[in-house]
Design a protein around this motif. Sequence first.
Motif, short mmCIF file in Angstrom:
data_model
loop_
_atom_site.label_atom_id
_atom_site.label_comp_id
_atom_site.label_asym_id
_atom_site.label_seq_id
_atom_site.Cartn_x
_atom_site.Cartn_y
_atom_site.Cartn_z
N TYR A 160 0.82 -1.22 0.00
CA TYR A 160 0.00 0.00 0.00
C TYR A 160 0.85 1.27 0.00
N ASN A 161 2.14 1.10 0.31
CA ASN A 161 3.00 2.29 0.33
C ASN A 161 3.75 2.49 -0.97
N THR A 162 3.36 1.76 -2.02
CA THR A 162 4.02 1.94 -3.31
C THR A 162 3.63 3.28 -3.91
N GLN A 163 4.64 3.95 -4.42
CA GLN A 163 4.41 5.25 -5.04
C GLN A 163 3.76 5.04 -6.43
N VAL A 164 2.68 5.76 -6.68
CA VAL A 164 2.04 5.67 -8.00
C VAL A 164 2.66 6.75 -8.87
N GLY A 165 3.05 6.39 -10.11
CA GLY A 165 3.67 7.38 -11.01
C GLY A 165 2.72 8.52 -11.28
N GLU A 166 3.24 9.57 -11.88
CA GLU A 166 2.42 10.72 -12.18
C GLU A 166 1.17 10.29 -12.96
N ARG A 167 0.02 10.74 -12.56
CA ARG A 167 -1.26 10.36 -13.16
C ARG A 167 -1.49 8.85 -13.18
N GLY A 168 -0.75 8.11 -12.35
CA GLY A 168 -1.01 6.67 -12.22
C GLY A 168 -0.43 5.84 -13.34
N VAL A 169 0.57 6.38 -14.06
CA VAL A 169 1.04 5.68 -15.23
C VAL A 169 1.77 4.37 -14.96
N THR A 170 2.19 4.14 -13.70
CA THR A 170 2.87 2.87 -13.47
C THR A 170 1.87 1.72 -13.29
N LEU A 171 0.58 2.04 -13.26
CA LEU A 171 -0.43 1.00 -13.09
C LEU A 171 -1.13 0.74 -14.42
N SER A 172 -1.66 -0.48 -14.58
CA SER A 172 -2.39 -0.76 -15.81
C SER A 172 -3.78 -0.13 -15.71
N GLY A 173 -4.46 -0.03 -16.83
CA GLY A 173 -5.80 0.57 -16.85
C GLY A 173 -6.74 -0.17 -15.90
N GLY A 174 -6.69 -1.50 -15.92
CA GLY A 174 -7.58 -2.29 -15.07
C GLY A 174 -7.28 -2.07 -13.59
N GLU A 175 -5.99 -1.93 -13.27
CA GLU A 175 -5.61 -1.71 -11.87
C GLU A 175 -6.08 -0.33 -11.39
N ARG A 176 -5.92 0.64 -12.25
CA ARG A 176 -6.37 1.99 -11.89
C ARG A 176 -7.87 2.00 -11.66
N GLN A 177 -8.58 1.27 -12.52
CA GLN A 177 -10.04 1.24 -12.36
C GLN A 177 -10.43 0.65 -11.02
N ARG A 178 -9.75 -0.44 -10.64
CA ARG A 178 -10.11 -1.07 -9.37
C ARG A 178 -9.75 -0.16 -8.19
N LEU A 179 -8.64 0.54 -8.31
CA LEU A 179 -8.29 1.50 -7.24
C LEU A 179 -9.35 2.58 -7.13
N SER A 180 -9.83 3.02 -8.28
CA SER A 180 -10.79 4.12 -8.17
C SER A 180 -12.14 3.60 -7.69
N ILE A 181 -12.41 2.32 -7.91
CA ILE A 181 -13.63 1.74 -7.32
C ILE A 181 -13.47 1.66 -5.80
N ALA A 182 -12.27 1.25 -5.36
CA ALA A 182 -12.01 1.18 -3.91
C ALA A 182 -12.14 2.57 -3.28
#
Length: 606
Positions: free
Chosen positions: A470-492
């Motif tokens: 949970y302490n992983t730094q997310v790249g600018e605008r979330g670019v280090t995450l895949s689209g599906g991962e970002r979606q699930r984070l935003s659902i959370a």
Amino acid sequence: MDFLAIYGRVLRQLGPERWLAVGLAIANVVVAALQFLEPVLFGRVVDTLSSAAGRPPADVWRDAMRILGIWIAVGIGGIVASIVVSLYADRMAHRNRLAAMARYFEHVLSLPFAFHNAQHSGRLMKIMLQGVDNLFGLWLSFFREHLATAVALFVMLPLSLFINWRLGLLLIALIVFFAIANAWIVARTDAMQRRAEDYHSQLAGQAGDALTNVQLVQSFVRLSHEARLLRETIRDLLAVQYPVLNWWALLSVITHAAATITVLGIFVLGTWLHLAGEASVGEIVSFMGFATLLIGRMEQASSFFARMFFQMPALADFFNVLETESTIRDKLGAQPLGRVKGAVEFDHVNFSYDGRRPALQDFSLKVAPGSTVALVGPTGAGKSTSMALLHRMWDPQSGAIRVDGVDIRDVTLESLRRNIGVVFQDNTMFYRTIADNLRVGKQDATDAELVEAARLAEAHEFIERLPDGYNTQVGERGVTLSGGERQRLSIARALLKDPPILILDEATSALDAVTEARIQRALKVLMAGRTTFVIAHRLSTIRDANLVVVFERGRLVESGSYDELLARGGAFTALVQTQQAGLLQGTGIRPYLDTPVAGEALPEAR
Ligand code: ADP
């Protein structure tokens, strides 16, 4: 805004600390006045010495001691006042620079979409940084120089007339010359400098634009093109900046020359007056000292005008942004909206972005709490616009939107938005840790709550696999995450916010089947018990909705359940048929009713 208005505003920014500012101003006037006593004392010394020959030594010593006493007092007074000024003025300027930055930041963040749509964030950053730096510089020079200059002009100059009016007139002539020369150069260069400032802003906008779209730049091999664009702007900027600099250099030369001529004039006129018995040597020495001090002040004032001249456009931009009033704001006496049940009503809503082309026309819709509404229709039909109006990114030109029967313009913006959760298609993230990004939903969420929400959103597993969890730094605008991962984070994130009303912008891009199924499950959990609006692209979503609303060119053309609409054989049926006929298949264009087709699913792209 003109010079005085801007200068006034700069000083008024110190408003919250006005008493400290006044105290410092007084201390400064003292420092300045003491400085001007020195040439007078110097003249006295010369007179005492030159008349010493014919007087008893004891008298000469008495006079010398008196002058020395005054001089020591002046020196100590000056040192104490200077210490006070430099200790407090610098701290005050630093403190207020940061305070102004915070004010600007908060203000800009609160401005509506309409404002941000028309501005580039790079430009807004430049205006902020330049603005506060200029404020800082002006405050410091106000305390350090401007007051002393004012004392010189309004106290010392008239006094010099009393000491010797002929010599005094020479000084006044010099000041008048300074003023005229400055005004003349400002008039000549004003328009050019404004153009240079526009180029500066353009430069910041261009650079910001390219940096935020670096992927686009690189993938379309636009590097050299973007660099060339920037260089061209720089060339244009220098082309208008150089002439301005030439004029100011000319000003500096002629004012310097005028000052030297004045000093020489005082010397010549002084010699003549002395020979005629109309001035003592001491008077002339005092005057020379005066003249040097005043000329120093004038040169400082002149360079201040020059600096101010170059900074004015930037300061004007800064104040203009600060003065931009939000068109979306709480009306007087707006009440906070408590937690709503989730009834939503659009009542004959009309809206246009530009006041000409309607984006939404006579839109009416009633939604019961807890139901799911699928919004469908071609791109540009007004689906997102209706949702933007619901959480007051804009206000409709006519008609009303009510939540639990209350007009949303009658409640505070914050309480309205607290009741509405939005899961965007383009799930942007802050450049912070995953935990911080989740806490955007609920500031004081405990770690256990974060994990619970992430589990429900099917995100916990992948977060755990990240190097720092949970302490992983997310790249600018979330670019280090895949689209599906970002979606699930935003659902959370939305689960943590727990709003009674939900707006979902369904992703149009296909994900692999496993990810897709996960997201659908997470969304089901999120939607349970909430009034949900889905900008829908998948047939499955539309089939499950309680109500399907069909948009066409800003109008609601049909609404009802999926089966009702199909049975009716109208616009909706046509939409579904277009889809099923596969007219758009293979064109690379995704239909707006997009069921991921087996075998077509793409792996999650990182
Ligand atoms: P949809 O969500 O159905 O694709 P939108 O609500 O985004 O449609 O768009 C409706 C209309 O408003 C379109 O003509 C679109 O070009 C216009 N529009 C959308 N957003 C903006 C905006 N921020 N500024 C100006 N016009 C806009």
